[in-house]
Design an enzyme around this catalytic site. Structure first.
Site, PDB file in Angstrom:
ATOM      1  N   ALA A 150      29.452  36.927  31.185  1.00 36.36           N
ATOM      2  CA  ALA A 150      30.266  37.351  30.043  1.00 36.36           C
ATOM      3  C   ALA A 150      31.631  37.806  30.517  1.00 36.36           C
ATOM      4  O   ALA A 150      31.834  38.109  31.697  1.00 36.36           O
ATOM      5  CB  ALA A 150      29.576  38.518  29.323  1.00 36.36           C
TER       6      ALA A 150
ATOM      7  N   CYS B 149      43.347  45.427  42.801  1.00 35.69           N
ATOM      8  CA  CYS B 149      43.861  44.626  43.925  1.00 35.69           C
ATOM      9  C   CYS B 149      45.208  43.997  43.568  1.00 35.69           C
ATOM     10  O   CYS B 149      45.643  43.056  44.216  1.00 35.69           O
ATOM     11  CB  CYS B 149      42.848  43.572  44.349  1.00 35.69           C
ATOM     12  SG  CYS B 149      42.427  42.416  43.052  1.00 35.69           S
TER      13      CYS B 149
END
Ligand code: SAH
Length: 383
Positions: A268, A327
């Site tokens: 999902a 990140c």
């Protein structure tokens, strides 16, 4: 050295390179020869013709040259061997190459290892290369040759990520991380096949996992989940948009002889899942892909971090733990902290920082190239 094409800087535009920042921006360039091709090796000089360094050119790029040396020397076999030997030695000192417990690490971290444009990961004797510039793509034969010389019999193969070999469509091996086993597929996987940068944080999660109901959002191949299950987690839910990644997560749970009944995968959109599920958890991991790849997207990214962290907080029981990461290189640790703070305020939940997390030492950052810093995170306790 007189054989290289010469690119001349404008007056006073060599200062960053003199401080060992390896990028020459287009606006600093006064003159470049016609007919340069992407990835050509060029010598960069000051207006008085003295040499600033030698590097790979991108003739139309805003980062026009990535400097590989700050002296006038050829990029010959000795150069590649020297740089790669230095990179390998550093990882040896960290116990990441020959140690029994961990057989996966970043071997070359671009600018942090004096090799702008080159990323390479070590997977138990296999080196998987991810070139980030045309120059490095063209240098691959030299890089492979130097790796063979430097690593000798320890090298089982060099591969380019995402590229099937002549023999097969897949390519991979098994690695260990603090004694736990993971499959790496460098042909079908993301990046080089595994996110080695989260190694220490996965272990940290494992150390907090006993008895916990864990949500691992953006799980990829279940790195955090395997550590959590090995650490005694009561139940772990992996959410990822990639079915392939989740299939690997199931394989990795099995590979370690862990109880598959305590592990569940959900294919999902993680944001949608967080919005819609009513479940609560004791420990949540949020490790999304970079929300901003460029400065222009930074503001939107900070808002996205705020929203996703707020949603995660909503699913944590009192006393729950949130391991949250970013990140995106353009989102600095301070900005990320601000986004998480805003999420805490939005949810009205007191939050304490237990650990401030950062990229590990096999992803070194040159002090002179702060752009090499990208991974940051927090382990938070939520009232
Ligand atoms: N934590 C992982 C690495 C995560 S990388 C580890 O330790 O290995 C980011 C992951 O997010 C990828 O697996 C990617 O498939 C997944 N992803 C990207 N966008 C997503 C989305 N909108 N919803 C769910 N997963 C997503």
């Amino acid at each position: 050295m007189t054989d290289l094409p010469v690119l001349t800087l404008k007056p006073d535009r060599s200062r960053a390179a003199e401080r060992r920042h390896p990028w020459i921006f287009s606006r600093a360039v006064a003159d470049q020869p016609a007919g340069l091709e992407a990835g050509d090796v060029v010598r960069v000089v000051r207006p008085d013709r003295t040499c600033v360094g030698v590097g790979h050119v991108e003739p139309m790029g805003s980062i026009r040259v990535r400097l590989l040396t700050f002296t006038d020397r050829p990029l010959d076999a000795a150069f590649w061997q020297e740089r790669l030997a230095t990179a390998v030695r550093l990882r040896e000192r960290m116990g990441l190459i020959d140690g029994p417990e961990t057989t996966a690490c970043r071997l070359v971290h671009g600018e942090g290892d004096g090799l702008p444009g080159l990323i390479a990961d070590w997977y138990d004797g296999h080196v998987v290369i991810e070139p980030h510039s045309t120059g490095m793509t063209r240098a691959l034969p030299a890089v492979r040759e130097a790796l063979a010389t430097v690593l000798g019999a320890r090298l089982r193969g060099t591969h380019v990520s995402g590229t099937p070999t002549a023999e097969s469509e897949t390519g991979g091996c098994e690695v260990r991380e603090f004694g736990l086993r993971f499959g790496v597929d460098w042909v079908r996987g993301q990046k080089t096949g595994f996110y080695v940068d989260q190694r220490e944080h996965r272990r940290l999660v494992g150390s907090y996992a006993a008895g916990q109901r864990v949500l691992n959002a953006f799980s990829y191949s279940g790195g955090f989940s395997v550590h959590a299950l090995a650490g005694g987690a009561a139940a772990v839910t992996d959410v990822d948009s990639s079915r392939q990644a989740l299939a690997w997560a199931n394989e990795n749970v099995q590979r370690n002889g862990l109880d598959a009944a305590r592990h569940r995968t959900v294919a999902a959109d993680a944001l949608r899942y967080l919005r819609e599920t009513e479940e609560t958890f004791d420990l949540v991991i949020l490790d999304p892909p970079a929300f901003a790849k460029h400065l222009s997207a930074r503001h939107a990214a900070i808002q996205a971090y705020r929203r996703v962290n707020a949603m995660a907080l909503r699913h944590l029981v009192p006393g729950g733990l949130l391991f949250t990461f970013s990140c995106s290189q353009v989102v600095t640790p301070d900005l990320f902290r601000g986004a998480v703070l805003a999420a805490g305020i939005d949810e009205g939940r007191p939050v304490r920082i237990l650990h401030q997390l950062h990229q590990p030492p096999d992803h070194p950052i040159s002090l002179f190239h702060p752009e090499g810093e990208y991974l940051k995170g927090f382990a938070l306790e939520v009232e």
